[in-house]
Write a protein that holds these residues in place. Structure first.
Motif, PDB file in Angstrom:
ATOM      1  N   ALA A 191     -25.624   6.864  20.513  1.00 25.85           N
ATOM      2  CA  ALA A 191     -25.690   8.283  20.878  1.00 25.85           C
ATOM      3  C   ALA A 191     -25.587   9.164  19.639  1.00 25.85           C
ATOM      4  O   ALA A 191     -26.228  10.218  19.548  1.00 25.85           O
ATOM      5  N   ASN A 192     -24.782   8.737  18.658  1.00 29.49           N
ATOM      6  CA  ASN A 192     -24.682   9.474  17.398  1.00 29.49           C
ATOM      7  C   ASN A 192     -25.987   9.423  16.617  1.00 29.49           C
ATOM      8  O   ASN A 192     -26.210  10.244  15.714  1.00 29.49           O
ATOM      9  N   MET A 193     -26.847   8.445  16.935  1.00 25.69           N
ATOM     10  CA  MET A 193     -28.174   8.336  16.315  1.00 25.69           C
ATOM     11  C   MET A 193     -29.249   8.968  17.195  1.00 25.69           C
ATOM     12  O   MET A 193     -30.435   8.722  17.012  1.00 25.69           O
ATOM     13  N   LYS A 194     -28.805   9.751  18.199  1.00 27.61           N
ATOM     14  CA  LYS A 194     -29.699  10.452  19.126  1.00 27.61           C
ATOM     15  C   LYS A 194     -30.486   9.495  20.019  1.00 27.61           C
ATOM     16  O   LYS A 194     -31.564   9.833  20.494  1.00 27.61           O
ATOM     17  N   ILE A 195     -29.936   8.300  20.251  1.00 23.80           N
ATOM     18  CA  ILE A 195     -30.552   7.348  21.182  1.00 23.80           C
ATOM     19  C   ILE A 195     -29.704   7.347  22.448  1.00 23.80           C
ATOM     20  O   ILE A 195     -28.573   6.859  22.458  1.00 23.80           O
ATOM     21  N   LEU A 196     -30.241   7.915  23.523  1.00 20.40           N
ATOM     22  CA  LEU A 196     -29.514   8.035  24.781  1.00 20.40           C
ATOM     23  C   LEU A 196     -30.142   7.126  25.821  1.00 20.40           C
ATOM     24  O   LEU A 196     -31.352   6.869  25.813  1.00 20.40           O
ATOM     25  N   PHE A 197     -29.325   6.631  26.743  1.00 20.61           N
ATOM     26  CA  PHE A 197     -29.793   5.692  27.757  1.00 20.61           C
ATOM     27  C   PHE A 197     -29.834   6.364  29.121  1.00 20.61           C
ATOM     28  O   PHE A 197     -28.837   6.926  29.572  1.00 20.61           O
ATOM     29  N   SER A 198     -30.985   6.293  29.762  1.00 19.13           N
ATOM     30  CA  SER A 198     -31.135   6.871  31.104  1.00 19.13           C
ATOM     31  C   SER A 198     -30.820   5.847  32.183  1.00 19.13           C
ATOM     32  O   SER A 198     -30.643   6.205  33.349  1.00 19.13           O
ATOM     33  N   HIS A 199     -30.751   4.571  31.810  1.00 15.90           N
ATOM     34  CA  HIS A 199     -30.457   3.510  32.776  1.00 15.90           C
ATOM     35  C   HIS A 199     -29.184   2.781  32.353  1.00 15.90           C
ATOM     36  O   HIS A 199     -28.758   2.835  31.205  1.00 15.90           O
ATOM     37  N   HIS A 200     -28.599   2.071  33.317  1.00 15.79           N
ATOM     38  CA  HIS A 200     -27.423   1.261  33.013  1.00 15.79           C
ATOM     39  C   HIS A 200     -27.823   0.068  32.140  1.00 15.79           C
ATOM     40  O   HIS A 200     -28.986  -0.319  32.084  1.00 15.79           O
ATOM     41  N   THR A 201     -26.860  -0.514  31.470  1.00 13.65           N
ATOM     42  CA  THR A 201     -27.095  -1.689  30.634  1.00 13.65           C
ATOM     43  C   THR A 201     -26.788  -2.947  31.437  1.00 13.65           C
ATOM     44  O   THR A 201     -25.649  -3.136  31.871  1.00 13.65           O
ATOM     45  N   PRO A 202     -27.766  -3.823  31.655  1.00 13.21           N
ATOM     46  CA  PRO A 202     -27.490  -5.059  32.403  1.00 13.21           C
ATOM     47  C   PRO A 202     -26.631  -6.020  31.587  1.00 13.21           C
ATOM     48  O   PRO A 202     -26.889  -6.244  30.403  1.00 13.21           O
ATOM     49  N   MET A 203     -25.579  -6.529  32.212  1.00 12.18           N
ATOM     50  CA  MET A 203     -24.733  -7.552  31.597  1.00 12.18           C
ATOM     51  C   MET A 203     -24.855  -8.822  32.435  1.00 12.18           C
ATOM     52  O   MET A 203     -24.278  -8.924  33.517  1.00 12.18           O
ATOM     53  N   TYR A 204     -25.628  -9.760  31.945  1.00  9.81           N
ATOM     54  CA  TYR A 204     -25.915 -10.972  32.706  1.00  9.81           C
ATOM     55  C   TYR A 204     -24.724 -11.934  32.643  1.00  9.81           C
ATOM     56  O   TYR A 204     -24.175 -12.186  31.572  1.00  9.81           O
ATOM     57  N   CYS A 205     -24.363 -12.448  33.803  1.00  5.54           N
ATOM     58  CA  CYS A 205     -23.224 -13.358  33.931  1.00  5.54           C
ATOM     59  C   CYS A 205     -23.597 -14.467  34.905  1.00  5.54           C
ATOM     60  O   CYS A 205     -24.321 -14.221  35.888  1.00  5.54           O
TER      61      CYS A 205
END
Length: 250
Positions: free
Chosen positions: A190-204
């Motif tokens: 986010a400090n690099m101006k990269i924002l996420f519009s979706h959740h991050t999948p954590m595969y388990c």
């Protein structure tokens, strides 16, 4: 640490070729044998294996160098974690395990870590735990890999601080470590101006752990990991992460 950066149309290639060559020379490995894997399948080591080394200094030097080699070689993170546990009193068996790592490098020395220039800026993570794998104290090992698009940017193989009573608990501890890393990467990007519009999948690959994260009711079986439950559930509820299941074979 001898990190070499090469540019190609595919992206940047990170390697430590000279660093590897220096380690092989320092270890006085004279034969040309190579192996396909850095550790034998299902290998387990303890402090009582083998005979004490007459001069443990070389062992400590090589293992210390291997720690810095994991910067560009995530595929040795686990085995370096294993041999690092015996730097105080290494034995002939532990030294043989280190030599195997070096022979593995001799056959894979030209492999590099690719940071792709064309992949998407979406995070994708994998979380895993090897339950009770340490024969000495039966603590589990956390493993995590985090990709930014097709580029592997973060990884860890580390023994957990407590003894888990079940594979579900061990997996949940691993998921907690992975969640913390995801939150930190969200902040950094986010400090690099990269924002996420979706959740991050954590595969388990543990369905029980996934069900605990989705279940808002605590009971006696999860009371001892309640803080971890709250942490993961908070970020699940607020869309920071998602918890898709992935089979162990994948």
């Amino acid at each position: 640490m001898g990190i070499e950066v090469a540019y190609s149309p595919r992206g940047y290639l990170l390697s430590q070729l000279k660093y590897v060559a220096d380690i092989l020379e320092r270890a006085r490995l004279t034969d040309n044998k190579t192996v396909d894997t850095s550790i034998e399948v299902n290998a387990r080591y303890s402090s009582s294996d083998g005979l004490p080394l007459i001069d443990p200094i070389l062992y400590r030097t090589i293992v210390g160098s291997l720690v810095y080699l994991t910067i560009t070689h995530p595929n040795i993170a686990y085995v370096v974690h294993v041999v690092s546990q015996f730097v105080v009193s290494p034995t002939t068996v532990h030294w043989a395990a280190v030599l195997r790592i070096l022979r593995y490098f001799r056959g894979t020395v030209f492999q590099s870590l690719l940071l792709s220039s064309t992949s998407s800026l979406e995070l994708r993570t994998y979380s895993y735990a090897d339950h009770g794998s340490d024969p000495t104290d039966r603590k589990s090992v956390t493993g995590l890999y985090i990709f930014l698009g097709d580029s592997l940017i973060s990884w860890k193989s580390k023994k957990q601080s407590i003894v888990s009573q079940s594979s579900t608990e061990a997996e949940y501890c691993a998921m907690t470590s992975t969640t913390k890393e995801i939150v930190w990467l969200h902040w950094l990007l986010a400090n690099m101006k990269i924002l996420f519009s979706h959740h991050t999948p954590m595969y388990c690959d543990n369905q029980s752990s996934i069900q605990i994260a989705h279940n808002s009711v605590f009971h006696k079986r999860t009371k001892h990991i309640e803080i971890d439950c709250h942490l993961i559930r908070h970020h699940l509820k607020h869309g920071t992460i998602a918890l898709p299941f992935v089979p162990s074979s994948l």
